[in-house]
Design an enzyme around this catalytic site. Structure first.
Site, PDB file in Angstrom:
ATOM      1  N   LYS A  73     -19.826  49.653  -2.646  1.00  0.00           N
ATOM      2  CA  LYS A  73     -20.298  48.854  -1.503  1.00  0.00           C
ATOM      3  C   LYS A  73     -21.541  49.402  -0.814  1.00  0.00           C
ATOM      4  O   LYS A  73     -22.309  48.649  -0.234  1.00  0.00           O
ATOM      5  CB  LYS A  73     -19.188  48.760  -0.457  1.00  0.00           C
ATOM      6  CG  LYS A  73     -18.099  47.827  -0.851  1.00  0.00           C
ATOM      7  CD  LYS A  73     -17.067  47.743   0.231  1.00  0.00           C
ATOM      8  CE  LYS A  73     -15.948  46.876  -0.267  1.00  0.00           C
ATOM      9  NZ  LYS A  73     -14.851  46.785   0.682  1.00  0.00           N
ATOM     10  N   GLY A 135     -15.210  54.449   4.905  1.00  0.00           N
ATOM     11  CA  GLY A 135     -15.939  53.862   3.791  1.00  0.00           C
ATOM     12  C   GLY A 135     -16.350  52.438   4.116  1.00  0.00           C
ATOM     13  O   GLY A 135     -16.466  52.062   5.287  1.00  0.00           O
ATOM     14  N   GLY A 136     -16.574  51.642   3.074  1.00  0.00           N
ATOM     15  CA  GLY A 136     -17.052  50.270   3.263  1.00  0.00           C
ATOM     16  C   GLY A 136     -16.174  49.461   4.206  1.00  0.00           C
ATOM     17  O   GLY A 136     -16.672  48.843   5.159  1.00  0.00           O
ATOM     18  N   ASP A 161     -16.494  64.510   3.574  1.00  0.00           N
ATOM     19  CA  ASP A 161     -17.605  63.575   3.666  1.00  0.00           C
ATOM     20  C   ASP A 161     -17.826  63.191   5.132  1.00  0.00           C
ATOM     21  O   ASP A 161     -17.835  62.039   5.498  1.00  0.00           O
ATOM     22  CB  ASP A 161     -17.292  62.331   2.818  1.00  0.00           C
ATOM     23  CG  ASP A 161     -18.535  61.488   2.586  1.00  0.00           C
ATOM     24  OD1 ASP A 161     -19.631  61.954   2.957  1.00  0.00           O
ATOM     25  OD2 ASP A 161     -18.402  60.374   2.074  1.00  0.00           O
ATOM     26  N   GLY A 253      -2.723  43.556   4.416  1.00  0.00           N
ATOM     27  CA  GLY A 253      -4.130  43.304   4.083  1.00  0.00           C
ATOM     28  C   GLY A 253      -4.363  41.939   3.449  1.00  0.00           C
ATOM     29  O   GLY A 253      -5.499  41.593   3.122  1.00  0.00           O
TER      30      GLY A 253
HETATM   31  P1  NDP Z   1     -14.517  53.389   0.157  1.00  0.00           P
HETATM   32  O1  NDP Z   1     -14.402  54.252  -1.048  1.00  0.00           O
HETATM   33  O2  NDP Z   1     -15.847  52.879   0.547  1.00  0.00           O
HETATM   34  O3  NDP Z   1     -13.906  54.156   1.421  1.00  0.00           O
HETATM   35  C1  NDP Z   1     -12.647  54.755   1.393  1.00  0.00           C
HETATM   36  C2  NDP Z   1     -12.460  55.645   2.610  1.00  0.00           C
HETATM   37  O4  NDP Z   1     -11.171  56.242   2.523  1.00  0.00           O
HETATM   38  C3  NDP Z   1     -13.465  56.786   2.679  1.00  0.00           C
HETATM   39  O5  NDP Z   1     -13.686  57.124   4.019  1.00  0.00           O
HETATM   40  C4  NDP Z   1     -12.724  57.904   1.967  1.00  0.00           C
HETATM   41  O6  NDP Z   1     -13.168  59.184   2.372  1.00  0.00           O
HETATM   42  C5  NDP Z   1     -11.313  57.685   2.461  1.00  0.00           C
HETATM   43  N1  NDP Z   1     -10.336  58.230   1.543  1.00  0.00           N
HETATM   44  C6  NDP Z   1     -10.206  57.976   0.227  1.00  0.00           C
HETATM   45  N2  NDP Z   1      -9.157  58.643  -0.281  1.00  0.00           N
HETATM   46  C7  NDP Z   1      -8.614  59.346   0.740  1.00  0.00           C
HETATM   47  C8  NDP Z   1      -7.508  60.255   0.850  1.00  0.00           C
HETATM   48  N3  NDP Z   1      -6.737  60.534  -0.189  1.00  0.00           N
HETATM   49  N4  NDP Z   1      -7.248  60.782   2.058  1.00  0.00           N
HETATM   50  C9  NDP Z   1      -8.006  60.483   3.121  1.00  0.00           C
HETATM   51  N5  NDP Z   1      -9.071  59.644   3.078  1.00  0.00           N
HETATM   52  C10 NDP Z   1      -9.368  59.084   1.904  1.00  0.00           C
HETATM   53  O7  NDP Z   1     -13.489  52.185  -0.075  1.00  0.00           O
HETATM   54  P2  NDP Z   1     -13.443  50.789   0.716  1.00  0.00           P
HETATM   55  O8  NDP Z   1     -13.637  51.044   2.143  1.00  0.00           O
HETATM   56  O9  NDP Z   1     -14.274  49.818   0.026  1.00  0.00           O
HETATM   57  O10 NDP Z   1     -11.944  50.337   0.432  1.00  0.00           O
HETATM   58  C11 NDP Z   1     -10.850  50.990   1.035  1.00  0.00           C
HETATM   59  C12 NDP Z   1      -9.608  50.194   0.794  1.00  0.00           C
HETATM   60  O11 NDP Z   1      -9.710  48.959   1.480  1.00  0.00           O
HETATM   61  C13 NDP Z   1      -9.358  49.847  -0.682  1.00  0.00           C
HETATM   62  O12 NDP Z   1      -8.009  50.059  -0.976  1.00  0.00           O
HETATM   63  C14 NDP Z   1      -9.647  48.367  -0.768  1.00  0.00           C
HETATM   64  O13 NDP Z   1      -8.831  47.730  -1.729  1.00  0.00           O
HETATM   65  C15 NDP Z   1      -9.281  47.914   0.627  1.00  0.00           C
HETATM   66  N6  NDP Z   1      -9.968  46.691   1.023  1.00  0.00           N
HETATM   67  C16 NDP Z   1      -9.229  45.608   1.346  1.00  0.00           C
HETATM   68  C17 NDP Z   1      -9.820  44.443   1.713  1.00  0.00           C
HETATM   69  C18 NDP Z   1      -9.001  43.258   2.045  1.00  0.00           C
HETATM   70  O14 NDP Z   1      -9.564  42.172   2.116  1.00  0.00           O
HETATM   71  N7  NDP Z   1      -7.712  43.401   2.293  1.00  0.00           N
HETATM   72  C19 NDP Z   1     -11.274  44.313   1.775  1.00  0.00           C
HETATM   73  C20 NDP Z   1     -11.957  45.537   1.486  1.00  0.00           C
HETATM   74  C21 NDP Z   1     -11.324  46.668   1.096  1.00  0.00           C
HETATM   75  P3  NDP Z   1     -14.340  59.896   1.546  1.00  0.00           P
HETATM   76  O15 NDP Z   1     -15.506  58.995   1.553  1.00  0.00           O
HETATM   77  O16 NDP Z   1     -14.586  61.153   2.298  1.00  0.00           O
HETATM   78  O17 NDP Z   1     -13.774  60.087   0.164  1.00  0.00           O
END
Ligand code: NDP
Length: 287
Positions: A73, A135-136, A161, A253
């Site tokens: 994203k 994240g996104g 991060d 969600g």
């Molecule tokens: P990104 O990878 O952009 O962001 C994920 C975030 O979660 C980052 O801040 C990451 O930290 C953090 N993270 C990942 N793994 C861990 C962990 N084990 N412990 C703590 N923090 C963690 O993903 P998105 O934001 O795009 O997506 C996140 C979720 O949202 C996905 O599961 C996606 O399916 C869901 N989603 C649902 C939508 C809906 O319509 N229901 C729409 C969009 C997304 P770091 O960057 O430091 O790794």
């Protein structure tokens, strides 16, 4: 003679992993219901580092547009010709429209999320919100909540991060009226007593890791808290189960997913889909 046109209109999603993404279920149900026979939604696994090739492929195949999900994203921004003002603020894009090779990016996650919150009869105005993840999805939700008048937003993110979390907090503090802070996520996060809304915006709990839940001290989840997950698959997660067990209100969600998909369909086809058809298709397949 009936016109013969077998050319497919292609849209879809780039993600990694992509196999668990339920977008195809609701998008193709909507296309069918709308009589858009030759519209196809492709679920495409694009490895990190291969996004540039995938975007070139999208243009070569004259795809009408694409969704981007994790981890693309933010990375995708550099391949776009134009970005909507809210996507610029969010710093992430989940929907791209291909207008004859010119790519326009927008963020519909946050808008879909806000509609889902409204449907749950939760107003963010004056509320204190905790968002897990930056994240996104976390960024889109944070910006939309701030624009809707949330009083305070705490971004909880793993310190590996911290730049991501700090930049989001900086945007919220400088570009909106909401006060924001970053809390490094170490150990089990204790939800502050004054918080009104707790949101999981991480992929923790996403299929196939369906038993995982965010590191939260769930004893601090109170019955007056509203708990929201972004995970669309499975619809009900261990995170929400913890909230339910403690008498808190919760929301899956699914609504966010349906709402943002409906906005995407409008952007690609110019037509409004029937969200009930999409919800029915989601429930039949995902449960
Ligand atoms: P990104 O990878 O952009 O962001 C994920 C975030 O979660 C980052 O801040 C990451 O930290 C953090 N993270 C990942 N793994 C861990 C962990 N084990 N412990 C703590 N923090 C963690 O993903 P998105 O934001 O795009 O997506 C996140 C979720 O949202 C996905 O599961 C996606 O399916 C869901 N989603 C649902 C939508 C809906 O319509 N229901 C729409 C969009 C997304 P770091 O960057 O430091 O790794």
């Amino acid at each position: 003679m009936k016109e013969q046109n077998f050319l497919d209109n292609l849209v879809g999603v780039f993600g990694h992993p992509a196999a668990e993404n339920p977008g195809v279920v609701i998008q193709e149900a909507a296309f069918k219901d709308m009589g858009l026979e030759r519209w196809r939604f492709l679920t495409i696994d694009v490895d990190p580092g291969k996004l540039e090739d995938a975007i070139a492929g999208l243009k070569a195949m004259k795809m009408k547009g694409i969704n981007c999900t994790l981890p693309h994203k933010i990375e995708v921004l550099k391949y776009l010709d134009e970005i909507s003002p809210s996507a610029k603020l969010i710093g992430a894009v989940n929907t791209i429209v291909n207008d004859n090779g010119r790519l326009f990016g927008d963020s519909t996650d946050g808008k879909g999320f806000m509609e889902s919150l409204r449907n749950a009869q939760i107003s963010p105005e004056g509320k204190r919100v905790v968002i897990l993840g930056a994240g996104g999805a976390g960024r889109a939700i944070g910006v939309e909540l701030a624009m809707a008048g949330a009083q305070h937003i705490t971004i909880v993110n793993i310190p590996q991060d911290e730049k991501m979390a700090e930049s989001l907090v900086d945007i919220l503090n400088t570009k909106t009226k909401t006060k924001a802070e970053y809390i490094p996520w170490t150990g089990d996060y204790k939800v502050p007593a004054e918080a009104h809304i707790l949101i999981n915006a991480t992929p923790i709990g996403l299929y196939p890791n369906v038993d995982d839940k965010p590191n939260v001290d769930y004893e601090t989840v109170r019955p007056d808290l509203f708990v929201q997950d972004v995970i669309p698959n499975p619809a009900f997660t261990p995170f929400l189960d913890e909230a339910k067990k403690r008498g808190a209100r919760w929301n899956t969600g699914m609504g966010m997913l349906i709402n943002q998909a409906a906005i995407n369909i409008k952007m690609w086809t110019g037509k409004d889909p029937d969200k009930e058809v999409m919800t029915k298709a989601f429930k039949e397949v995902i449960g």
